[in-house]
Each structure stands twice: as structure tokens, then as C-alpha cells.
Design a protein around this motif. Structure first.
Motif, mmCIF file in Angstrom:
data_model
loop_
_atom_site.group_PDB
_atom_site.id
_atom_site.type_symbol
_atom_site.label_atom_id
_atom_site.label_comp_id
_atom_site.label_asym_id
_atom_site.label_seq_id
_atom_site.Cartn_x
_atom_site.Cartn_y
_atom_site.Cartn_z
ATOM 1 N N ILE A 40 0.826 -1.207 0.000
ATOM 2 C CA ILE A 40 0.000 0.000 0.000
ATOM 3 C C ILE A 40 0.861 1.258 0.000
ATOM 4 N N TYR A 41 1.967 1.230 0.722
ATOM 5 C CA TYR A 41 2.791 2.424 0.860
ATOM 6 C C TYR A 41 3.890 2.547 -0.189
ATOM 7 N N LEU A 42 4.303 1.450 -0.807
ATOM 8 C CA LEU A 42 5.408 1.511 -1.764
ATOM 9 C C LEU A 42 4.975 1.467 -3.226
ATOM 10 N N GLY A 71 -6.496 -1.415 10.243
ATOM 11 C CA GLY A 71 -7.328 -0.234 10.446
ATOM 12 C C GLY A 71 -7.488 0.080 11.917
ATOM 13 N N ASP A 72 -7.690 -0.964 12.732
ATOM 14 C CA ASP A 72 -7.787 -0.774 14.182
ATOM 15 C C ASP A 72 -6.504 -0.203 14.757
ATOM 16 N N MET A 73 -5.371 -0.512 14.120
ATOM 17 C CA MET A 73 -4.066 -0.003 14.560
ATOM 18 C C MET A 73 -3.786 1.399 14.017
ATOM 19 N N GLY A 74 -4.648 1.898 13.144
ATOM 20 C CA GLY A 74 -4.451 3.230 12.573
ATOM 21 C C GLY A 74 -3.442 3.272 11.435
ATOM 22 N N LEU A 75 -3.141 2.111 10.843
ATOM 23 C CA LEU A 75 -2.123 2.056 9.792
ATOM 24 C C LEU A 75 -2.688 2.286 8.398
ATOM 25 N N VAL A 76 -3.963 1.970 8.196
ATOM 26 C CA VAL A 76 -4.636 2.175 6.915
ATOM 27 C C VAL A 76 -6.076 2.591 7.181
ATOM 28 N N GLY A 96 0.278 5.114 9.633
ATOM 29 C CA GLY A 96 0.939 4.069 8.851
ATOM 30 C C GLY A 96 2.251 4.548 8.266
ATOM 31 N N ALA A 97 2.263 5.779 7.772
ATOM 32 C CA ALA A 97 3.496 6.342 7.211
ATOM 33 C C ALA A 97 4.575 6.459 8.298
ATOM 34 N N LEU A 98 4.194 6.910 9.483
ATOM 35 C CA LEU A 98 5.157 7.029 10.583
ATOM 36 C C LEU A 98 5.662 5.662 11.032
ATOM 37 N N TYR A 99 4.774 4.678 11.075
ATOM 38 C CA TYR A 99 5.160 3.317 11.442
ATOM 39 C C TYR A 99 6.230 2.793 10.492
ATOM 40 N N LEU A 103 10.237 1.963 10.976
ATOM 41 C CA LEU A 103 10.765 0.659 10.595
ATOM 42 C C LEU A 103 11.939 0.815 9.642
ATOM 43 N N GLY A 104 11.811 1.693 8.664
ATOM 44 C CA GLY A 104 12.913 1.955 7.742
ATOM 45 C C GLY A 104 14.147 2.457 8.461
ATOM 46 N N ASP A 105 13.950 3.369 9.406
ATOM 47 C CA ASP A 105 15.079 3.893 10.195
ATOM 48 C C ASP A 105 15.743 2.780 11.007
ATOM 49 N N LEU A 106 14.935 1.897 11.557
ATOM 50 C CA LEU A 106 15.457 0.772 12.335
ATOM 51 C C LEU A 106 16.292 -0.160 11.452
ATOM 52 N N ILE A 107 15.806 -0.427 10.256
ATOM 53 C CA ILE A 107 16.547 -1.284 9.327
ATOM 54 C C ILE A 107 17.875 -0.633 8.949
ATOM 55 N N ILE A 108 17.859 0.666 8.671
ATOM 56 C CA ILE A 108 19.095 1.385 8.329
ATOM 57 C C ILE A 108 20.079 1.313 9.484
#
Length: 116
Positions: A40-42, A71-76, A96-99, A103-108
Motif C-alpha cells: 500500500i505504501y510503496l 485499520g484498528d491499529m491506525g495504519l490504513v 501508517g506512514a510514521l510506522y 521501521l525503515g530507520d530501524l533497518i538502516i
């Protein structure tokens, strides 16, 4: 930029990121939910339940259950398509974008530690 990792290093990175993500965030996504969220985001919108089901090779009910949880988690979010009211369009949310940004920052971060 290209990063070369052995299979063991790649799995180790995934392992570390997964452990830290579970410790740092209360939301616990399944592999399927994560695949849907990343899609959804990429991938450029629009995204529909029918389209996601076809992409993942699962039923619409499977996608609906995953979207209910996310949706309940506020991601979509989901809204009816104004043009074809039978379709449900999946929308990105700030949450969802912040989540995914975290995650991207954590992977980096973990990838950099791997290189040291």
C-alpha cells in the motif's frame, strides 16, 4: 546503492530488526499484514481489496481481515470508491506512514551496525 550480504547476514539483520520492532512497538503485524502494508505504501495507489487479493494470491476475505486489524491499529483506512460504490479503496494514514518510517530507520540503523 547496493548492499551485499550473505544469506546468514541478511537473516541476522532481519532477526535483529524483528526483535527490536517487537520490543519497541506494541503493534504486532503478521508477515501477510506487513506485505499488504508495504504494498500500500510503496506501490502507487489506488489500492482495492480486489487488487490486493489478486496481487497476494489470496481471497478478498483474507485481505479484509488483515485490513480490519491494520485499520484498528491506525495504519490504513478504507473508503468507498466515489466512482464505483462497490469498490473499497485503501488509503494511507499518517500513522501508517510514521510506522513504516520508523521501521525503515530501524533497518538502516541495524544495517549500519552490521557493517561495523
Amino acid at each position: 546503492m547496493s548492499v551485499e550480504l550473505s544469506a546468514s547476514e541478511a537473516l541476522g539483520l532481519w532477526h535483529r530488526v524483528s526483535l527490536l520492532q517487537v520490543k519497541q512497538d506494541q503493534r504486532d503485524l503478521t508477515q501477510r499484514q506487513m506485505a499488504i502494508l508495504l504494498h500500500i505504501y510503496l506501490v502507487p495507489p489506488p489500492h482495492t481489496v480486489r487488487g490486493l487479493a489478486a496481487t497476494l494470491g489470496v481471497t478478498k476475505a483474507v485481505i479484509t481481515r488483515a485490513l480490519d486489524t491494520m485499520g484498528d491499529m491506525g495504519l490504513v483506512d478504507r473508503v468507498r470508491d466515489d466512482i464505483d460504490r462497490r469498490n473499497v479503496v485503501i488509503k494511507r494514514t499518517v500513522g501508517g506512514a510514521l510506522y513504516l518510517e520508523k521501521l525503515g530507520d530501524l533497518i538502516i540503523e541495524q544495517g549500519r551496525l552490521l557493517g561495523n
